[in-house]
Design an enzyme around this catalytic site. Structure first.
Site: not given
Length: 408
Positions: A383, A379
């Protein structure tokens, strides 16, 4: 002529290795390029072969010893008759044993060396019938063998005792707590280290989707025989997933990227690693420039990787690099899992078992072969939008394989 046997030159990513197995002992004859030893590193098992016909004269590093790049591990005698040394040693031992037996004046009891007595028992020869040709009339082993070969042997007065059968293994008693301790292989230890590192350093998240495998299964059923006849390899499912992943990576380049310090490295090529389970641990050989490969090329390469992994023949060059990884736990029956990243890659795709499930299609319940897909991603780099879009693209391409050919 003696020569040194050295460890191979390890690549920069490999600090040292361990002697796993010596296949030859000092004095044992071997041919040129015959396997002498296995060296286990963090990534692969390297083989040391004989430089010429000859025999090992000395082993400097034993099994389990840690060695460095190009370190001398043994000495090799070129042209040595490896089997001659043990034979000469056995002959010398026989002669020493014969010399050690004192002369006996009793003419009814022949003078036997230990080797001759053992040969007489094994061949059913009565020593009193054998004429000794050794010193002081001793009966040698050669005398016994020559007598036995002539066919004049008669049963010995005393029969040799029957061999005692080895005791049968005892069953484990009820309630007994058995343990076995073995050292962890370097490869498995390195895999564990990298997986722990991935969990500790990456902001790892997993997203899921499911794909209807019926279109690919129908396509495979229709063309698998023609495909195998034309290309010499079977049509499997993995090549479709590799091809779909390649297309999805081109549409979502960030999934194909990696983090290097404070920089993001975007790769303009797709080198896809395929996780393979082996006896020594999990390995990830890499299919390079997948965009230029056909389905047949992929299937052939994956099959070769599987054979190499089984035989421990994968080289470091086979597993170096890679921009994306696919792991297929479905071959072992896994229905759903969360794969762990393969650093420094940004994402990994997990395939699972094909399971028939009732699905709603156009308002009707239909039984379809379904597979769950899992995409674990970092992450810090991706995204949720990019990760989910990538997985949806995979689903669309796999449920309509013509999209991969038409690039739509």
């Amino acid at each position: 002529m003696a020569t040194e046997i050295k460890a191979p030159t390890f690549p920069e990513s490999v600090a040292d290795g361990t002697i796993a197995t010596w296949h030859k002992k000092p004095g044992e004859a071997c041919k040129r390029d015959e396997l002498l030893a296995d060296i286990e590193t963090d990534k692969v098992v390297l083989e040391i072969v004989a430089p010429a016909d000859g025999a090992l004269s000395e082993v400097l590093k034993e099994e389990g010893d840690v060695i460095l790049s190009e370190e001398v591990i043994a000495r090799f005698e070129v042209g040595a008759a490896g089997t001659a040394a043990p034979a000469e040693a056995a002959k010398a031992e026989t002669e020493r044993a014969e010399a050690a037996v004192p002369a006996v004046a009793n003419n009814e009891d022949p003078i036997l060396s230990p080797a001759a007595r053992r040969a007489a028992e094994e061949n059913g020869v009565n020593p009193s019938q054998v004429t000794g040709t050794g010193k002081d009339g001793r009966v040698t082993k050669e005398d016994v063998l020559a007598f036995a070969k002539s066919g004049a042997a008669t049963p010995a007065p005393a029969a040799a005792p029957a061999p005692v059968a080895a005791p049968a293994p005892q069953p484990i008693a009820a309630g007994e707590r058995v343990e076995k301790r073995v050292p962890m292989t370097r490869l498995r230890a390195k895999v564990a280290e990298r997986l722990v590192e991935a969990q500790q350093t990456a902001a790892m998240l997993t997203t899921f989707n499911e794909v209807n495998m019926k279109p690919i299964m129908d396509l495979r059923k229709q063309y698998k025989d023609v495909f195998e006849k034309r290309h010499g390899t079977k049509m499997g499912f993995m090549s479709f997933f590799v091809k779909a992943a390649c297309e999805a990576l081109k549409r979502q380049p960030v999934v194909n990227a990696s983090i290097d310090g404070n920089d993001i490295v975007y790769h303009g090529y797709q080198d896809i690693g395929v996780a393979v389970s082996s006896d020594r641990g999990l390995v990830v050989p890499v299919l390079r420039d997948v965009d230029d490969m056909s389905l047949a090329d992929m299937e052939s390469s994956i099959r070769d990787f599987g054979i190499k992994a089984r035989d421990g023949k994968l080289g470091i060059e086979d597993m170096t690099g890679g921009t994306f990884t696919i792991s297929n736990g479905g071959v072992f029956g896994s229905l759903l899992s969360t794969p762990i990243l393969n650093p420094p890659q940004a994402a990994i795709l997990g395939m699972h078992k094909i399971q028939e499930r009732p699905m709603a299609v156009d308002g009707e319940v239909v039984i379809l072969p379904m597979m769950y897909l899992a995409l674990s991603y970092d992450h810090r780099l991706l995204d949720g939008k990019e990760a989910v879009t990538f997985l949806v693209t995979m689903k669309e391409l796999l449920e309509d394989p013509a999209r991969m050919l038409l690039d739509i």
